[in-house]
Design an enzyme around this catalytic site. Sequence first.
Site, PDB file in Angstrom:
ATOM      1  N   GLU A 181       3.891  -1.252  -0.886  1.00  0.00           N
ATOM      2  CA  GLU A 181       3.220  -2.545  -1.044  1.00  0.00           C
ATOM      3  C   GLU A 181       3.300  -3.052  -2.485  1.00  0.00           C
ATOM      4  O   GLU A 181       2.302  -3.454  -3.084  1.00  0.00           O
ATOM      5  CB  GLU A 181       1.761  -2.458  -0.583  1.00  0.00           C
ATOM      6  N   GLU A 237     -12.475  -1.492   7.171  1.00  0.00           N
ATOM      7  CA  GLU A 237     -11.578  -2.630   6.941  1.00  0.00           C
ATOM      8  C   GLU A 237     -11.177  -3.302   8.249  1.00  0.00           C
ATOM      9  O   GLU A 237     -11.184  -4.525   8.362  1.00  0.00           O
ATOM     10  CB  GLU A 237     -10.319  -2.139   6.200  1.00  0.00           C
ATOM     11  N   ASP A 248      -1.724   1.724   9.992  1.00  0.00           N
ATOM     12  CA  ASP A 248      -2.684   1.474   8.911  1.00  0.00           C
ATOM     13  C   ASP A 248      -4.116   1.383   9.418  1.00  0.00           C
ATOM     14  O   ASP A 248      -4.646   0.274   9.523  1.00  0.00           O
ATOM     15  CB  ASP A 248      -2.305   0.165   8.188  1.00  0.00           C
TER      16      ASP A 248
HETATM   17  C1  GCV Z   1      -5.489  -0.233  -1.201  1.00  0.00           C
HETATM   18  C2  GCV Z   1      -3.828  -1.599   3.591  1.00  0.00           C
HETATM   19  C3  GCV Z   1      -4.984  -2.342   2.999  1.00  0.00           C
HETATM   20  C4  GCV Z   1      -4.827  -2.440   1.479  1.00  0.00           C
HETATM   21  C5  GCV Z   1      -4.721  -1.012   0.931  1.00  0.00           C
HETATM   22  C6  GCV Z   1      -3.507  -0.348   1.570  1.00  0.00           C
HETATM   23  C7  GCV Z   1      -3.370   1.090   1.125  1.00  0.00           C
HETATM   24  O1  GCV Z   1      -2.656  -2.340   3.466  1.00  0.00           O
HETATM   25  O2  GCV Z   1      -5.096  -3.602   3.568  1.00  0.00           O
HETATM   26  O3  GCV Z   1      -5.951  -3.088   0.955  1.00  0.00           O
HETATM   27  O4  GCV Z   1      -4.578  -1.023  -0.463  1.00  0.00           O
HETATM   28  O5  GCV Z   1      -3.689  -0.348   2.975  1.00  0.00           O
HETATM   29  O6  GCV Z   1      -3.904   1.943   1.812  1.00  0.00           O
HETATM   30  O7  GCV Z   1      -2.743   1.342   0.111  1.00  0.00           O
END
Ligand code: GCV
Length: 681
Positions: free
Chosen positions: A265, A366, A338
């Site tokens: 990411e 989340e 995720d």
């Molecule tokens: C900390 C997902 C979440 C992100 C998070 C990422 C990760 O994409 O939406 O906020 O980033 O996972 O676990 O690195």
Amino acid sequence: MRIIARFILLFVSLHATAENGHQLWLRAKNVRPVQLVCTRSSETLNLAKEELRSGWLGEANASVTLTVKPDKAVKGDGFRLSKNEIQANTETGILYGVYELLRCQQTGQSVDEKVSNPSYERRILNHWDNPDGTIERGYAGLSIFWRKGDEAFAVTEADKRLWTEYARANASVGINGAVLNNVNASLDVLSAKTLGRVKAIAAILRPYGIKTYLSVKFSSPSMIGGLKSSDPLDPKVVQWWTTKTKEIYRLIPDFGGFLVKANSEGQPGPQDYGRTRADGANMLADALNPFGGIVMWRAFVYSASEEDRAKQATTEFLPLDGQFRDNVIIQVKNGPIDFQPREPFSPLFGAMKKSNVMPELQITQEYLGQSVHLVFLSTMWEEFLQSDTYQEGAGSTVARCTDGSIFRSKHTAIAGVANIGLDANWCGHPFAQANWYAFGRLAWNNMLSSKQVADEWIRLTFGNGGSSAYSEEWVSNFLNPVRQMMLESHEVTVNYMMPLGLHHIFAANEHYGPGPWWAPQGTRKDWTPPYYHQADTLGIGFDRTLTGSNAVSQYHEPLSTQYADVKSCPEIYLLWFHHLPWEYRMKSGKSLWDELCYHYDAGLQDVRRFEKVWSSMQTYVDKERFEQVQSKLREQSANAQIWKDACLLYFQQFSRRPIPNDIERPVYELDKLLIMKMQTN
Ligand code: GCV
């Protein structure tokens, strides 16, 4: 003047008695005197003694002996417990034994003679806290560790008090590590000022047996160290990390190590320099090794490639098995995508036989209603931990593959992304505290049942501080129905959000409300729901069999065949692995479309039922928490209605079938839902 003074006094006393949930599950009352026999003294042992004195509910004036001495049956910070004695190899083991003894007393269980050893060596909270005090995916206020402004680095008495309470709560459930900052790591984390604050935090956490860890940015040498590159094979880079690591250990001698999100990411990583993930992890591991530190290297990786996102982590990491140093642990999210409301386990578990592998769970909700929805996550984690990978024959559960029972791992660990913030009750939703509690309890004992965890938590949190409060009437009218609600809550949420293996159909990036249609122009395909549900007039679901992405092949037999065959694929994962026609016959005899409708509706009806269950609990709960939960459940059921209507009306455009007549009609119109933004509070 006098009236004002009286008013202030009243306000202060009201405030003092108002129940804000801050005490979590630590509320012993009506304690009795106890005699302690302990020949040694230290900060940790003094805490253990203090806990016994302030929480003893056993026989008045009973004598309890605390002994630190080697015992082969006791592992790590485990302990040997009997009614009047706690024995352990370490002082932290004594502290854990004390918490267990008190938990037994406070929950009304008998104190049986036993040895209790932790399932995992390291039981760690991951805080996604940023240096400015915000928390990524945090729903309970700002960070308890960091803040912005002039006072950002001042360590106040209030800070110390809060960190002490945090440490105590963690230790009481066996958590022994905290990563203090976000995996999307800021460069500031390695600055002298920040490390100074880490030192202060570590000093508070240490007596409670908790090590501190930091997330680091892989590009730090070039971004803040003045080097030309951050190539892990460049000797200058190696030297930079070696020096930085020494600096950290000078300040924090028991520092735990680094957590790294690299080439994921948008985060920098070794691949930026043509190196492998193993090159990157090993370079950091070598810097930490002389001090006993570890690297937790995350396997949460995927790119905008054509390969099914669910396959990418395994495709990348499996070939590296055997190449990592033994102080590297590969940190793998429970599912291959995720933290979705439900996922099958990641095929990396059990497959990486020559590496240390640790599960990463998400305590912060989340994707599960954030701090609004009541969702007890323990059942989801239990389902995950008890999933059989078959990697070393039947019974190779994820739990056994990660806790050292099957593979001789140098280090074992489990992480949970924390749901803690500055809110008075720490977690936003009073029931979200149960998820913090459950993470700790399962990390200590990965065989515990969710029923036991829920039972303990309810007794400790709402039981008025001791076994004397547990009348039969309380148990049957409060404990049992509330526990049942908790145990059902995850399945109920899956039903109104993403039943039958659907996943990632949220609106936009906040991951709260429904958005199966959400696909703004220019957005990466694998960030949009249509990529995951693949609905069309012919059917719905992601084909991960041989005719599709063949992700099923990443699982060990017999799972691979079982998932690939639509007849044997568990229906909870059906649309995760298969694209099926709307008229496909389910085990119930209903068509897939009808079944989907019934699941969404059942989810909604069940939340309404929860509202009623909770409404009948008024006499058993303080006004504040009663009303808070009631109001959140009201919002949850309004949200469940939106989820049901949005998903059914949207998918109906493809299925072109009626919603079964015995199901309550949607109350919203699709065109309104398309522009509605569901609020999180
Ligand atoms: C900390 C997902 C979440 C992100 C998070 C990422 C990760 O994409 O939406 O906020 O980033 O996972 O676990 O690195």
